[in-house]
Design a protein around this motif. Structure first.
Motif, PDB file in Angstrom:
ATOM      1  N   TYR A 222      28.615 108.312  19.083  1.00  0.00           N
ATOM      2  CA  TYR A 222      29.548 107.564  18.243  1.00  0.00           C
ATOM      3  C   TYR A 222      30.986 107.974  18.526  1.00  0.00           C
ATOM      4  N   VAL A 223      31.224 109.271  18.592  1.00  0.00           N
ATOM      5  CA  VAL A 223      32.584 109.751  18.838  1.00  0.00           C
ATOM      6  C   VAL A 223      33.046 109.356  20.230  1.00  0.00           C
ATOM      7  N   GLY A 224      32.162 109.477  21.198  1.00  0.00           N
ATOM      8  CA  GLY A 224      32.554 109.190  22.573  1.00  0.00           C
ATOM      9  C   GLY A 224      32.762 107.722  22.865  1.00  0.00           C
ATOM     10  N   VAL A 225      31.974 106.867  22.246  1.00  0.00           N
ATOM     11  CA  VAL A 225      32.042 105.448  22.583  1.00  0.00           C
ATOM     12  C   VAL A 225      32.767 104.647  21.504  1.00  0.00           C
ATOM     13  N   ALA A 226      32.264 104.698  20.297  1.00  0.00           N
ATOM     14  CA  ALA A 226      32.784 103.819  19.252  1.00  0.00           C
ATOM     15  C   ALA A 226      34.248 104.092  18.943  1.00  0.00           C
ATOM     16  N   VAL A 227      34.617 105.338  18.844  1.00  0.00           N
ATOM     17  CA  VAL A 227      36.003 105.659  18.512  1.00  0.00           C
ATOM     18  C   VAL A 227      36.938 105.220  19.631  1.00  0.00           C
ATOM     19  N   ASN A 228      36.546 105.459  20.872  1.00  0.00           N
ATOM     20  CA  ASN A 228      37.412 105.075  21.987  1.00  0.00           C
ATOM     21  C   ASN A 228      37.491 103.564  22.160  1.00  0.00           C
ATOM     22  N   VAL A 229      36.401 102.864  21.933  1.00  0.00           N
ATOM     23  CA  VAL A 229      36.438 101.400  22.011  1.00  0.00           C
ATOM     24  C   VAL A 229      37.353 100.842  20.924  1.00  0.00           C
ATOM     25  N   LYS A 230      37.253 101.383  19.728  1.00  0.00           N
ATOM     26  CA  LYS A 230      38.135 100.935  18.644  1.00  0.00           C
ATOM     27  C   LYS A 230      39.593 101.226  18.969  1.00  0.00           C
ATOM     28  N   LEU A 231      39.857 102.352  19.585  1.00  0.00           N
ATOM     29  CA  LEU A 231      41.224 102.700  19.949  1.00  0.00           C
ATOM     30  C   LEU A 231      41.784 101.719  20.973  1.00  0.00           C
ATOM     31  N   VAL A 232      41.012 101.402  21.995  1.00  0.00           N
ATOM     32  CA  VAL A 232      41.473 100.464  23.023  1.00  0.00           C
ATOM     33  C   VAL A 232      41.678  99.075  22.423  1.00  0.00           C
ATOM     34  N   LEU A 233      40.734  98.622  21.597  1.00  0.00           N
ATOM     35  CA  LEU A 233      40.889  97.311  20.962  1.00  0.00           C
ATOM     36  C   LEU A 233      42.106  97.273  20.041  1.00  0.00           C
ATOM     37  N   ALA A 234      42.344  98.351  19.326  1.00  0.00           N
ATOM     38  CA  ALA A 234      43.510  98.392  18.443  1.00  0.00           C
ATOM     39  C   ALA A 234      44.807  98.332  19.242  1.00  0.00           C
ATOM     40  N   LEU A 235      44.856  99.022  20.360  1.00  0.00           N
ATOM     41  CA  LEU A 235      46.057  98.963  21.199  1.00  0.00           C
ATOM     42  C   LEU A 235      46.262  97.565  21.773  1.00  0.00           C
ATOM     43  N   LEU A 236      45.192  96.925  22.213  1.00  0.00           N
ATOM     44  CA  LEU A 236      45.310  95.559  22.730  1.00  0.00           C
ATOM     45  C   LEU A 236      45.764  94.587  21.642  1.00  0.00           C
ATOM     46  N   LEU A 237      45.178  94.711  20.459  1.00  0.00           N
ATOM     47  CA  LEU A 237      45.567  93.818  19.368  1.00  0.00           C
ATOM     48  C   LEU A 237      47.005  94.056  18.924  1.00  0.00           C
ATOM     49  N   SER A 238      47.435  95.300  18.939  1.00  0.00           N
ATOM     50  CA  SER A 238      48.824  95.551  18.552  1.00  0.00           C
ATOM     51  C   SER A 238      49.786  94.939  19.562  1.00  0.00           C
ATOM     52  N   GLY A 239      49.397  94.938  20.831  1.00  0.00           N
ATOM     53  CA  GLY A 239      50.229  94.273  21.834  1.00  0.00           C
ATOM     54  C   GLY A 239      50.248  92.768  21.652  1.00  0.00           C
ATOM     55  N   ILE A 240      49.100  92.189  21.315  1.00  0.00           N
ATOM     56  CA  ILE A 240      49.030  90.740  21.094  1.00  0.00           C
ATOM     57  C   ILE A 240      49.807  90.346  19.843  1.00  0.00           C
ATOM     58  N   LEU A 241      49.680  91.146  18.789  1.00  0.00           N
ATOM     59  CA  LEU A 241      50.339  90.806  17.524  1.00  0.00           C
ATOM     60  C   LEU A 241      51.849  91.030  17.560  1.00  0.00           C
ATOM     61  N   ASP A 242      52.357  91.511  18.663  1.00  0.00           N
ATOM     62  CA  ASP A 242      53.795  91.730  18.783  1.00  0.00           C
ATOM     63  C   ASP A 242      54.536  90.469  19.232  1.00  0.00           C
ATOM     64  N   TYR A 243      53.813  89.459  19.699  1.00  0.00           N
ATOM     65  CA  TYR A 243      54.457  88.225  20.153  1.00  0.00           C
ATOM     66  C   TYR A 243      54.955  87.405  18.967  1.00  0.00           C
ATOM     67  N   PRO A 244      56.085  86.703  19.114  1.00  0.00           N
ATOM     68  CA  PRO A 244      56.675  85.975  17.974  1.00  0.00           C
ATOM     69  C   PRO A 244      56.159  84.542  17.828  1.00  0.00           C
ATOM     70  N   PHE A 245      54.868  84.333  17.803  1.00  0.00           N
ATOM     71  CA  PHE A 245      54.322  83.003  17.584  1.00  0.00           C
ATOM     72  C   PHE A 245      53.948  82.831  16.122  1.00  0.00           C
ATOM     73  N   ARG A 246      53.910  81.570  15.682  1.00  0.00           N
ATOM     74  CA  ARG A 246      53.599  81.296  14.281  1.00  0.00           C
ATOM     75  C   ARG A 246      52.152  81.649  13.950  1.00  0.00           C
ATOM     76  N   TRP A 247      51.224  81.384  14.841  1.00  0.00           N
ATOM     77  CA  TRP A 247      49.812  81.652  14.572  1.00  0.00           C
ATOM     78  C   TRP A 247      49.502  83.143  14.567  1.00  0.00           C
ATOM     79  N   ILE A 248      50.403  83.949  15.095  1.00  0.00           N
ATOM     80  CA  ILE A 248      50.208  85.399  15.088  1.00  0.00           C
ATOM     81  C   ILE A 248      50.238  85.934  13.655  1.00  0.00           C
ATOM     82  N   ARG A 249      51.061  85.327  12.807  1.00  0.00           N
ATOM     83  CA  ARG A 249      51.117  85.763  11.404  1.00  0.00           C
ATOM     84  C   ARG A 249      49.783  85.523  10.703  1.00  0.00           C
TER      85      ARG A 249
END
Length: 150
Positions: free
Chosen positions: A68-95
């Motif tokens: 769990y620590v080796g896989v799940a935590v790291n997968v969540k971390l990578v997904l969170a970083l990707l989503l934070s990059g996507i949510l940084d764009y100034p589109f209306r649907w991003i809100r």
């Protein structure tokens, strides 16, 4: 004479203060100090460690935890970083997307856990109902090892 009255008053306040804090001190000693002391006492016993490391349930639990620590935590971390990059764009649907991602954070954990237990119930859960609607057999989701722990 004044010092005698002051001394009695001071002792009276000290006694009252001690009487008011005594129940809390007792509870602190009973539920914090005593368990910590017993934990240290049990930690000094080498036979307990031998029994623990020879137990197959402990081994499987340790493997599950490391997995769990080796896989799940790291997968969540990578997904969170990707989503934070996507949510940084100034589109209306991003809100709207950001609001959808905040909903699970806003809902407390216990109702979410109970909802998933209800949905995964093997007798009357919504997932098994949908399986039977499509003609598939129901699955005991939380009763089997591979569907409960994956």
């Amino acid at each position: 004479m004044r010092t005698l009255v002051r001394g009695r008053l001071l002792r009276s306040r000290t006694l009252h203060g001690f009487l008011f804090t005594a129940p809390l001190l007792f509870l602190f000693a009973a539920f914090v100090i005593y368990p910590m002391g017993m934990g240290v006492w049990f930690a000094l016993d080498a036979d307990a460690y031998r029994a623990l490391f020879s137990d197959p349930i402990f081994r499987q639990t340790a493997i599950n935890t490391l997995w769990y620590v080796g896989v799940a935590v790291n997968v969540k971390l990578v997904l969170a970083l990707l989503l934070s990059g996507i949510l940084d764009y100034p589109f209306r649907w991003i809100r709207v997307l950001a609001a959808l991602f905040l909903i699970p954070w806003a809902i407390p954990a216990l109702p979410g856990i109970l909802s998933f237990r209800w949905m995964l119930n093997s007798q009357w859960g919504i997932f098994n109902y949908l399986l039977t609607v499509f003609g598939l057999p129901s699955v005991p989701w939380l009763a089997q090892y591979w569907t409960a722990l994956g």
